[in-house]
Structures are given as structure tokens and as C-alpha cells.
Design a protein around this motif. Structure first.
Motif, PDB file in Angstrom:
ATOM      1  N   VAL A  31       0.840  -1.198   0.000  1.00  0.00           N
ATOM      2  CA  VAL A  31       0.000   0.000   0.000  1.00  0.00           C
ATOM      3  C   VAL A  31       0.877   1.251   0.000  1.00  0.00           C
ATOM      4  O   VAL A  31       0.585   2.229  -0.699  1.00  0.00           O
ATOM      5  CB  VAL A  31      -0.941  -0.001   1.228  1.00  0.00           C
ATOM      6  CG1 VAL A  31      -1.718   1.312   1.321  1.00  0.00           C
ATOM      7  CG2 VAL A  31      -1.907  -1.175   1.152  1.00  0.00           C
ATOM      8  N   ILE A  85      -1.323   1.034   7.124  1.00  0.00           N
ATOM      9  CA  ILE A  85      -2.405   1.001   6.133  1.00  0.00           C
ATOM     10  C   ILE A  85      -3.503   1.986   6.512  1.00  0.00           C
ATOM     11  O   ILE A  85      -3.982   2.763   5.674  1.00  0.00           O
ATOM     12  CB  ILE A  85      -2.976  -0.426   6.014  1.00  0.00           C
ATOM     13  CG1 ILE A  85      -1.928  -1.375   5.423  1.00  0.00           C
ATOM     14  CG2 ILE A  85      -4.234  -0.433   5.131  1.00  0.00           C
ATOM     15  CD1 ILE A  85      -2.339  -2.835   5.443  1.00  0.00           C
ATOM     16  N   ALA A  86      -3.903   1.951   7.776  1.00  0.00           N
ATOM     17  CA  ALA A  86      -4.971   2.851   8.229  1.00  0.00           C
ATOM     18  C   ALA A  86      -4.578   4.307   8.037  1.00  0.00           C
ATOM     19  O   ALA A  86      -5.381   5.128   7.568  1.00  0.00           O
ATOM     20  CB  ALA A  86      -5.302   2.571   9.696  1.00  0.00           C
ATOM     21  N   LEU A  90      -2.502   5.603   5.900  1.00  0.00           N
ATOM     22  CA  LEU A  90      -2.481   5.957   4.480  1.00  0.00           C
ATOM     23  C   LEU A  90      -3.891   6.098   3.905  1.00  0.00           C
ATOM     24  O   LEU A  90      -4.075   6.756   2.875  1.00  0.00           O
ATOM     25  CB  LEU A  90      -1.692   4.906   3.694  1.00  0.00           C
ATOM     26  CG  LEU A  90      -0.191   4.839   4.000  1.00  0.00           C
ATOM     27  CD1 LEU A  90       0.434   3.624   3.329  1.00  0.00           C
ATOM     28  CD2 LEU A  90       0.518   6.112   3.550  1.00  0.00           C
ATOM     29  N   TRP A  91      -4.863   5.485   4.542  1.00  0.00           N
ATOM     30  CA  TRP A  91      -6.246   5.526   4.065  1.00  0.00           C
ATOM     31  C   TRP A  91      -7.115   6.573   4.770  1.00  0.00           C
ATOM     32  O   TRP A  91      -8.297   6.689   4.465  1.00  0.00           O
ATOM     33  CB  TRP A  91      -6.894   4.153   4.233  1.00  0.00           C
ATOM     34  CG  TRP A  91      -6.443   3.138   3.225  1.00  0.00           C
ATOM     35  CD1 TRP A  91      -5.614   3.339   2.168  1.00  0.00           C
ATOM     36  CD2 TRP A  91      -6.801   1.753   3.189  1.00  0.00           C
ATOM     37  NE1 TRP A  91      -5.431   2.175   1.461  1.00  0.00           N
ATOM     38  CE2 TRP A  91      -6.140   1.178   2.063  1.00  0.00           C
ATOM     39  CE3 TRP A  91      -7.603   0.942   3.988  1.00  0.00           C
ATOM     40  CZ2 TRP A  91      -6.273  -0.165   1.730  1.00  0.00           C
ATOM     41  CZ3 TRP A  91      -7.737  -0.398   3.661  1.00  0.00           C
ATOM     42  CH2 TRP A  91      -7.088  -0.954   2.544  1.00  0.00           C
ATOM     43  N   THR A 137      -7.538   9.786   4.662  1.00  0.00           N
ATOM     44  CA  THR A 137      -8.230  10.837   3.908  1.00  0.00           C
ATOM     45  C   THR A 137      -9.193  10.269   2.874  1.00  0.00           C
ATOM     46  O   THR A 137     -10.217  10.877   2.589  1.00  0.00           O
ATOM     47  CB  THR A 137      -7.210  11.756   3.208  1.00  0.00           C
ATOM     48  OG1 THR A 137      -6.330  10.964   2.402  1.00  0.00           O
ATOM     49  CG2 THR A 137      -6.398  12.527   4.241  1.00  0.00           C
ATOM     50  N   ARG A 138      -8.870   9.095   2.312  1.00  0.00           N
ATOM     51  CA  ARG A 138      -9.720   8.541   1.249  1.00  0.00           C
ATOM     52  C   ARG A 138     -10.719   7.518   1.762  1.00  0.00           C
ATOM     53  O   ARG A 138     -11.810   7.386   1.224  1.00  0.00           O
ATOM     54  CB  ARG A 138      -8.848   7.901   0.165  1.00  0.00           C
ATOM     55  CG  ARG A 138      -7.986   8.908  -0.607  1.00  0.00           C
ATOM     56  CD  ARG A 138      -7.180   8.247  -1.711  1.00  0.00           C
ATOM     57  NE  ARG A 138      -6.214   7.281  -1.180  1.00  0.00           N
ATOM     58  CZ  ARG A 138      -6.293   5.962  -1.367  1.00  0.00           C
ATOM     59  NH1 ARG A 138      -7.308   5.456  -2.050  1.00  0.00           N
ATOM     60  NH2 ARG A 138      -5.373   5.170  -0.870  1.00  0.00           N
ATOM     61  N   ARG A 139     -10.362   6.780   2.790  1.00  0.00           N
ATOM     62  CA  ARG A 139     -11.244   5.751   3.347  1.00  0.00           C
ATOM     63  C   ARG A 139     -11.270   5.900   4.867  1.00  0.00           C
ATOM     64  O   ARG A 139     -10.815   5.014   5.599  1.00  0.00           O
ATOM     65  CB  ARG A 139     -10.756   4.353   2.961  1.00  0.00           C
ATOM     66  CG  ARG A 139     -10.648   4.115   1.457  1.00  0.00           C
ATOM     67  CD  ARG A 139     -10.200   2.676   1.198  1.00  0.00           C
ATOM     68  NE  ARG A 139     -10.064   2.391  -0.219  1.00  0.00           N
ATOM     69  CZ  ARG A 139      -8.940   2.446  -0.907  1.00  0.00           C
ATOM     70  NH1 ARG A 139      -7.820   2.813  -0.288  1.00  0.00           N
ATOM     71  NH2 ARG A 139      -8.901   2.148  -2.188  1.00  0.00           N
ATOM     72  N   ILE A 170     -12.934   2.938   7.039  1.00  0.00           N
ATOM     73  CA  ILE A 170     -12.128   1.711   7.088  1.00  0.00           C
ATOM     74  C   ILE A 170     -10.878   1.944   7.920  1.00  0.00           C
ATOM     75  O   ILE A 170     -10.468   1.085   8.720  1.00  0.00           O
ATOM     76  CB  ILE A 170     -11.759   1.252   5.667  1.00  0.00           C
ATOM     77  CG1 ILE A 170     -13.013   0.918   4.870  1.00  0.00           C
ATOM     78  CG2 ILE A 170     -10.827   0.043   5.719  1.00  0.00           C
ATOM     79  CD1 ILE A 170     -12.743   0.572   3.419  1.00  0.00           C
ATOM     80  N   ALA A 171     -10.271   3.116   7.750  1.00  0.00           N
ATOM     81  CA  ALA A 171      -9.068   3.436   8.519  1.00  0.00           C
ATOM     82  C   ALA A 171      -9.353   3.437  10.015  1.00  0.00           C
ATOM     83  O   ALA A 171      -8.583   2.874  10.815  1.00  0.00           O
ATOM     84  CB  ALA A 171      -8.520   4.793   8.086  1.00  0.00           C
TER      85      ALA A 171
END
Length: 411
Positions: free
Chosen positions: A110, A152-153, A155-156, A158-160, A163-164
Motif C-alpha cells: 500500500v 495502512i490505516a 495511508l487511508w 483521507t480517502r477511506r 475503514i481506517a
């Protein structure tokens, strides 16, 4: 992807695999059993749960949040085909190392999927270096499971964001520290209501499953278990007592209840008793600074990294437990800072690499000498602990200096 981009990605992945291989093998050959917890503690817990015996966190109070048992069980199941040729302990160790490598690889993928993004490449190289410098303790502890989840969380976010937040909450149910990143995300982010809902939903699900399995007081037992701990020798606050131990003014003793070495000296219990409330106060103060910046419309890319790092460092520096694997907690916030704002992340990244190297020099390389209260390991640990305080100051200073975004002017 360009040919040069593919080559850079291939070099990164080669370094990633080599570092994991070196660190995994080092666990077998370095002194002081750096992978001891995996086979001496995790494997018996998993075996007991799978064989109908007591289930930690469900039938008895446990020092970890309950989801920590899941990767322990997963490693046990993965080890079953290997037992014949390696024995139960060897098979479990290999299964554990492979499991952590796969989890790290998912997060690494990722992180590096945008091969042309220089900040991500720098963050990837930092992660490889930090793992190598910290050594086997970065791989052979339950904390290693939470690092890729946090990366992973982060990095996600702003977009997810939902889920983050769910990933960070699950990570906090394995080892509490990812909750600091969740707090930072809720304070600094714009989707805080959705993130709070996701966190509440995951927590409710975990509690409901535990209740159905028969847990009652055990559900939050990992919080009360911490109150019985003494002052651990690697804790920042234990540093003066270690110097006293050289002259006989303090003792280093092993606690069979907590399975760790603690300080026994006049005043040590009093220091240990104030650290937990002090840690909460420091964390609240840091979060309050972040909240003020958020109200003043600070940009997420500027606010989240120093806020996240400061909160995580507070959990380490103002803690009566100072286990060497705590240094892995620093990897994720620095990786995210390098991705979001690499110019201002250079100093924190350099400090974390130094912390990792110093920690490895103490544990496992000179741990026996530390237990004998010898000068050199005490000096190295003291420098490490001072650097932790420096990192906390650096993080808070960067947080205070985050600029506000002026409101748009209406014409």
C-alpha cells in the motif's frame, strides 16, 4: 509504470525481504532470547485456547486486549504443518515470522504502490532501516502485528476514513497504542463523526463477541492488570534508579506475575504510581493543542503527523513500562509524516532511527549486562531515554508551530 519506476520498486522490495530475513534469523542467534515471548508465552496461550484449556482474556484476566489472541492463534494454526520436522517451538517461530512478514508486505505494498512518489519511497526506506536497526524485537512481539495495520490505516485516513478508523480500533484491541493514531485522526480529520461511529461499531462488536463467549469482568481486564505493575527497568522514569543500582541503592528484580524486570528501591513504587495519571494528562494536553489547531482550520497534512507522533511518544516516555518493542510504535507515525510532509519529518525520522539502534544495543545485545547494572548498558539506555524525551519535545514543538488556515474571504 516507467522502467525506472519498476526498477526502484524492485530494489525496495528486495531490501524489504532481505531486512525481514536478516531480522528473523537474528532472533535465533542473538543473546537474551529476543524471540522468547513468542514461544514461551504466545504459543502456550494459543495452545491452551485451541485445546480446550483456559482462554486468556475470556476465562481469565489478561494483560493484553483480547484481539491480541487472534494472531497468536493464527500463527499456531499456520505452524501445524511444520511441527513434524521442526518441533512445536521451531514451527511456531517460523510461522510467526512468516505471518508478520506477510502483514508487513501488505502494508508495504500500500505504501509503495505509487512508485513515482518520492515521499513514499523515502518512507519505505525508513521502515526498512528502522526494522534493521531495532532487530528481532521488531518482529517477534505482538506489537509487530499492529504496525502494518497502523500504516495502512494512516495511508487511508483521507480517502477511506471509516475503514481506517475500523483498522485502528482493531489495532487498539490488539495493543492499545494505535488508539493514539485514532485520536489524532479524529481531532485532525474532517470525517470525525464517521470515524467515531466506525470505532464504536468495532468496539461494540468485540465486546459483544466476548460477552457471548462468557467473558464479563475479563473484558476490560487488560486495563486493570496494568495497575499492578511496578516500575520496569527500561522505563524513562527508571533511569535514575538504574544509576543507583550501580552503587547498591536500588535492585533489579524479576516479577513472575508480570514476566518482566522491575526496580525495587525506596520511592520506585511512588514514581510508578504517578506515571499512569501523568501519562493521561500529557496525552490530554497534546490532544487539546491539536484540537485548538483543528478548530483554527489547520491542514490535515500538517496537523495529523506531529499530533499522532506526540501522542504515541507520550505513551512511551511517560509510562512505567518501557519494553523495547514499544519503539515499533514510532514507525507508523513517522512513516505517515514522511508521506504527508517529509521536509518536517526528517528530524523525527533520524531520532527514531537512533532510538531503534540504541534499543537494540541494550536489548538483546547487552541485556545481561544491564541486569547486572553495568555502566555501559545503563549509559546507552539513559541516552535512549533522553532521546525519547527529546522526540516528545520535537513533536510537541512541531504541533505548536502548525499554521492555521485563514477562513475564506467572502466577496
Amino acid at each position: 509504470m516507467t522502467r525506472s519506476g519498476s526498477a526502484r520498486t524492485a530494489v525496495l522490495w528486495t531490501a524489504f525481504l532481505l531486512v525481514h530475513a536478516v531480522v528473523a534469523v537474528a532472533g535465533w542467534i542473538l543473546p537474551s532470547q529476543p524471540m522468547g515471548d513468542v514461544v514461551l508465552v504466545y504459543e502456550p496461550w494459543a495452545t491452551s485456547a485451541l485445546s480446550g484449556g483456559p482462554i486468556v482474556g475470556v476465562t481469565e484476566t489478561w494483560v493484553y486486549p483480547q484481539l491480541a489472541l487472534v494472531p497468536m492463534l493464527a500463527a499456531k494454526i499456520l505452524s501445524l504443518p511444520l511441527i513434524g520436522g521442526l518441533g512445536a517451538s521451531g514451527a511456531y517461530l517460523i510461522a510467526w515470522a512468516l505471518m508478520i512478514t506477510v502483514l508487513d508486505a501488505l502494508a508495504f505494498g500500500v505504501l509503495t504502490r505509487r512508485s513515482s512518489a518520492q515521499p513514499r519511497r523515502i518512507a519505505a526506506w525508513f521502515w526498512c532501516a528502522a526494522l534493521l536497526f531495532l532487530g528481532p524485537i521488531a518482529l517477534y512481539r505482538i506489537d509487530a502485528v499492529t504496525v502494518p495495520l497502523a500504516v495502512i490505516a494512516g495511508l487511508w485516513l483521507t480517502r477511506r476514513p471509516v475503514i481506517a478508523a475500523a483498522l485502528l480500533t482493531a489495532g487498539a484491541w490488539i495493543k492499545i497504542w494505535p488508539g493514539a493514531l485514532l485520536v489524532a485522526a479524529i481531532v485532525a480529520g474532517r470525517a470525525r463523526v464517521r470515524m467515531l461511529f466506525a470505532a464504536a461499531l468495532v468496539t461494540a462488536g468485540v465486546v459483544a463477541v466476548l460477552f457471548l463467549l462468557g467473558a464479563r469482568a475479563e473484558i476490560f481486564g487488560f486495563l486493570t492488570e496494568q495497575t499492578g505493575r511496578g516500575l520496569q527497568i527500561e522505563a524513562v522514569a527508571a533511569t535514575p534508579f538504574l544509576w543507583l543500582a550501580m552503587t547498591g541503592g536500588a535492585r533489579i528484580e524479576y516479577s513472575f506475575d508480570i514476566l518482566t524486570f522491575q526496580i525495587v528501591a525506596p520511592g520506585a513504587d511512588a514514581v510508578g504510581s504517578v506515571l499512569t495519571p501523568l501519562m493521561l494528562l500529557v496525552a490530554l494536553a497534546v490532544a487539546a493543542i491539536g484540537a485548538v489547531k483543528a478548530v483554527r482550520r489547520a491542514a490535515f497534512s500538517r496537523l495529523f503527523p506531529p499530533l499522532a507522533l506526540s501522542l504515541v511518544v507520550a505513551l512511551i516516555a511517560v509510562n512505567k513500562v518501557g519494553s523495547p518493542q514499544f519503539q515499533t510504535w514510532l514507525f507508523a507515525p513517522v512513516i505517515l509524516w514522511l508521506v504527508l510532509d517529509r521536509t518536517r519529518a526528517k528530524v523525527p525520522a533520524a531520532i527514531v532511527l537512533a532510538l531503534a539502534a540504541l534499543t537494540c544495543l541494550v536489548y538483546p545485545l547487552n541485556y545481561d549486562a544491564l541486569l547486572r547494572a553495568e555502566f555501559l548498558p545503563i549509559l546507552m539506555l539513559s541516552v535512549r531515554n533522553i532521546l525519547l524525551l527529546v522526540l516528545l519535545i520535537v513533536g510537541i514543538r512541531a504541533l505548536v508551530r502548525v499554521p492555521s488556515t485563514p477562513p475564506a474571504v467572502k466577496e
